[in-house]
Scaffold this active site. Structure first.
Site, PDB file in Angstrom:
ATOM      1  N   GLY A  46       0.833  -1.200   0.000  1.00  0.00           N
ATOM      2  CA  GLY A  46       0.000   0.000   0.000  1.00  0.00           C
ATOM      3  C   GLY A  46       0.865   1.246   0.000  1.00  0.00           C
ATOM      4  N   GLN A  51       2.881  10.035   0.957  1.00  0.00           N
ATOM      5  CA  GLN A  51       4.216   9.445   1.125  1.00  0.00           C
ATOM      6  C   GLN A  51       5.174   9.821  -0.005  1.00  0.00           C
ATOM      7  OE1 GLN A  51       2.340   5.387   1.919  1.00  0.00           O
ATOM      8  NE2 GLN A  51       4.248   5.248   3.062  1.00  0.00           N
ATOM      9  N   CYS A  91       5.630   0.102   7.139  1.00  0.00           N
ATOM     10  CA  CYS A  91       5.300   1.260   6.310  1.00  0.00           C
ATOM     11  C   CYS A  91       6.524   1.607   5.478  1.00  0.00           C
ATOM     12  CB  CYS A  91       4.919   2.439   7.208  1.00  0.00           C
ATOM     13  SG  CYS A  91       4.499   3.940   6.302  1.00  0.00           S
ATOM     14  N   LEU A  92       6.318   1.904   4.195  1.00  0.00           N
ATOM     15  CA  LEU A  92       7.447   2.298   3.347  1.00  0.00           C
ATOM     16  C   LEU A  92       8.123   3.566   3.855  1.00  0.00           C
ATOM     17  CD1 LEU A  92       6.063   1.470  -0.189  1.00  0.00           C
ATOM     18  CD2 LEU A  92       8.018   0.432   0.959  1.00  0.00           C
ATOM     19  N   HIS A 133      -4.684   2.039   7.354  1.00  0.00           N
ATOM     20  CA  HIS A 133      -3.307   2.558   7.428  1.00  0.00           C
ATOM     21  C   HIS A 133      -3.097   3.664   6.382  1.00  0.00           C
ATOM     22  CE1 HIS A 133       1.215   1.775   7.767  1.00  0.00           C
ATOM     23  NE2 HIS A 133       1.130   2.467   6.639  1.00  0.00           N
ATOM     24  N   GLU A 134      -3.578   3.431   5.148  1.00  0.00           N
ATOM     25  CA  GLU A 134      -3.373   4.417   4.067  1.00  0.00           C
ATOM     26  C   GLU A 134      -4.255   5.645   4.267  1.00  0.00           C
ATOM     27  OE1 GLU A 134      -0.793   3.896   2.522  1.00  0.00           O
ATOM     28  OE2 GLU A 134      -0.570   1.743   2.852  1.00  0.00           O
ATOM     29  N   HIS A 137      -2.573   7.976   6.494  1.00  0.00           N
ATOM     30  CA  HIS A 137      -1.568   8.819   5.832  1.00  0.00           C
ATOM     31  C   HIS A 137      -2.225  10.074   5.256  1.00  0.00           C
ATOM     32  CE1 HIS A 137       2.168   6.605   6.021  1.00  0.00           C
ATOM     33  NE2 HIS A 137       1.645   5.514   5.487  1.00  0.00           N
TER      34      HIS A 137
HETATM   35  C1  QAP Z   1       0.926  -0.734   4.949  1.00  0.00           C
HETATM   36  O1  QAP Z   1       3.075  -1.068   4.080  1.00  0.00           O
HETATM   37  C2  QAP Z   1       0.647  -2.005   5.709  1.00  0.00           C
HETATM   38  O2  QAP Z   1       9.796  -1.615   6.448  1.00  0.00           O
HETATM   39  C3  QAP Z   1       1.734  -0.915   3.696  1.00  0.00           C
HETATM   40  O3  QAP Z   1      11.768  -2.127   4.702  1.00  0.00           O
HETATM   41  C4  QAP Z   1       1.677  -2.833   6.131  1.00  0.00           C
HETATM   42  O4  QAP Z   1       3.705  -1.830   2.092  1.00  0.00           O
HETATM   43  C5  QAP Z   1      -0.617  -2.337   6.001  1.00  0.00           C
HETATM   44  C6  QAP Z   1       7.796  -2.121   3.445  1.00  0.00           C
HETATM   45  C7  QAP Z   1       1.395  -3.992   6.827  1.00  0.00           C
HETATM   46  C8  QAP Z   1      -0.898  -3.519   6.684  1.00  0.00           C
HETATM   47  C9  QAP Z   1       0.095  -4.357   7.099  1.00  0.00           C
HETATM   48  C10 QAP Z   1       8.133  -1.855   4.751  1.00  0.00           C
HETATM   49  C11 QAP Z   1       8.811  -2.393   2.549  1.00  0.00           C
HETATM   50  C12 QAP Z   1       6.404  -2.098   2.989  1.00  0.00           C
HETATM   51  C13 QAP Z   1       9.457  -1.868   5.156  1.00  0.00           C
HETATM   52  C14 QAP Z   1       4.012  -1.542   3.220  1.00  0.00           C
HETATM   53  C15 QAP Z   1      10.477  -2.148   4.245  1.00  0.00           C
HETATM   54  C16 QAP Z   1      10.142  -2.407   2.934  1.00  0.00           C
HETATM   55  C17 QAP Z   1       5.373  -1.644   3.738  1.00  0.00           C
HETATM   56 CO    CO Z   2       2.467   3.615   5.474  1.00  0.00          CO
END
Ligand code: QAP
Ligand code: CO
Length: 185
Positions: A46, A51, A91-92, A133-134, A137
Site C-alpha cells: 500500500g 508518502q 510502512c514504506l 493505514h493508508e 496517511h
Molecule cells: C501498509 O506497508 C501495511 O519496512 C503498507 O523495509 C503494512 O507496504 C498495512 C515495506 C502492513 C498492513 C500491514 C516496509 C517495505 C512495505 C518496510 C508496506 C520495508 C520495505 C510496507
Molecule cells: Co504507510
C-alpha cells in the site's frame, strides 16, 4: 511511468492533511500509475500520495502475492467500522520497523477508482488493515503514532540517524561537486 521518492518518517510532510481530488485528469492518472509502480518496486502492499509528497487523497493497494489486484482509491471515505483486531504493520515511510496496531476489524469504504467510478467495498483482514493505514496517511498520521512514546521515539531517532548516514554517503559518492572554494584556492 516513474518510481517516486518515498518520504521517510519523521518528515513533516507526512503530518499534513491531504486535499480531495477535484478532477481526475491525466496528471492525476500519471500520479496513480507512478504510485503503483513505486509500491510494486519497493515492494509494498500500500502507498498513499502523501508518502510521495503529493497532498492529494489518493492511495494504491495490492495485497496479492503476484501483484495481480491493484486497487486505486481516490477520495476514500470510511462509512462503517466494526470490531477490533490487532495486526503487525510496517510502512514504506518507516523502513525496517514493524509493530502491532489495533484497528477496526472490518471497514466499509467508498471511493472513486482511476476512471472516476464510485465503488464501495466491505473489507476485512489484511485489506481492512491496509485501507485504514493508508487513509491515516491522508489524514497526516503514521502508524508509529499508535505505539508507546518509548518505541516511537526510538524509531524516530534511528531513522533520523540513518537518513544522516545516507545523505553523507550520497555526498561522498559525488566528491567533485562538493569541492569548496577554500579547497580549490
Ligand atoms: C501498509 O506497508 C501495511 O519496512 C503498507 O523495509 C503494512 O507496504 C498495512 C515495506 C502492513 C498492513 C500491514 C516496509 C517495505 C512495505 C518496510 C508496506 C520495508 C520495505 C510496507
Ligand atoms: Co504507510
Amino acid at each position: 511511468m516513474a518510481i517516486l521518492d518515498v518520504l521517510t518518517y519523521p518528515d513533516p510532510l507526512l503530518h499534513r492533511i491531504a486535499e480531495p481530488v477535484k478532477i481526475i485528469d491525466s496528471k492525476i492518472k500519471k500520479l496513480v500509475d507512478d504510485m503503483a509502480e513505486t509500491m510494486y518496486a519497493a515492494p509494498g502492499i500500500g502507498l498513499a500520495a502523501t508518502q510521495v509528497g503529493e497532498l492529494k487523497r489518493i492511495m494504491v493497494i495490492d495485497i496479492t502475492e503476484d501483484k495481480s489486484q491493484l486497487r486505486v482509491f481516490i477520495n476514500p471515505e470510511v462509512i462503517r467500522k466494526e470490531g477490533l483486531a490487532v495486526h503487525e504493520e510496517g510502512c514504506l515511510s518507516v523502513p525496517g520497523f514493524y509493530d502491532k496496531v489495533e484497528r477496526a476489524e472490518t471497514v466499509m469504504v467508498t471511493a472513486l477508482d482511476r476512471e472516476g467510478q464510485r465503488f464501495t467495498i466491505n473489507a476485512s483482514g489484511l485489506l481492512a488493515v491496509c485501507i485504514q493505514h493508508e487513509i491515516d496517511h491522508l489524514d497526516g498520521h503514521v502508524f508509529v503514532e499508535y505505539l508507546s512514546p518509548l518505541k516511537s521515539n526510538r524509531i524516530k531517532n534511528k531513522l533520523i540517524k540513518r537518513q544522516r548516514e545516507l545523505e553523507r554517503e550520497a555526498e561522498l559518492s559525488q566528491p567533485r561537486r562538493r569541492i569548496s572554494a577554500a579547497a580549490r584556492a
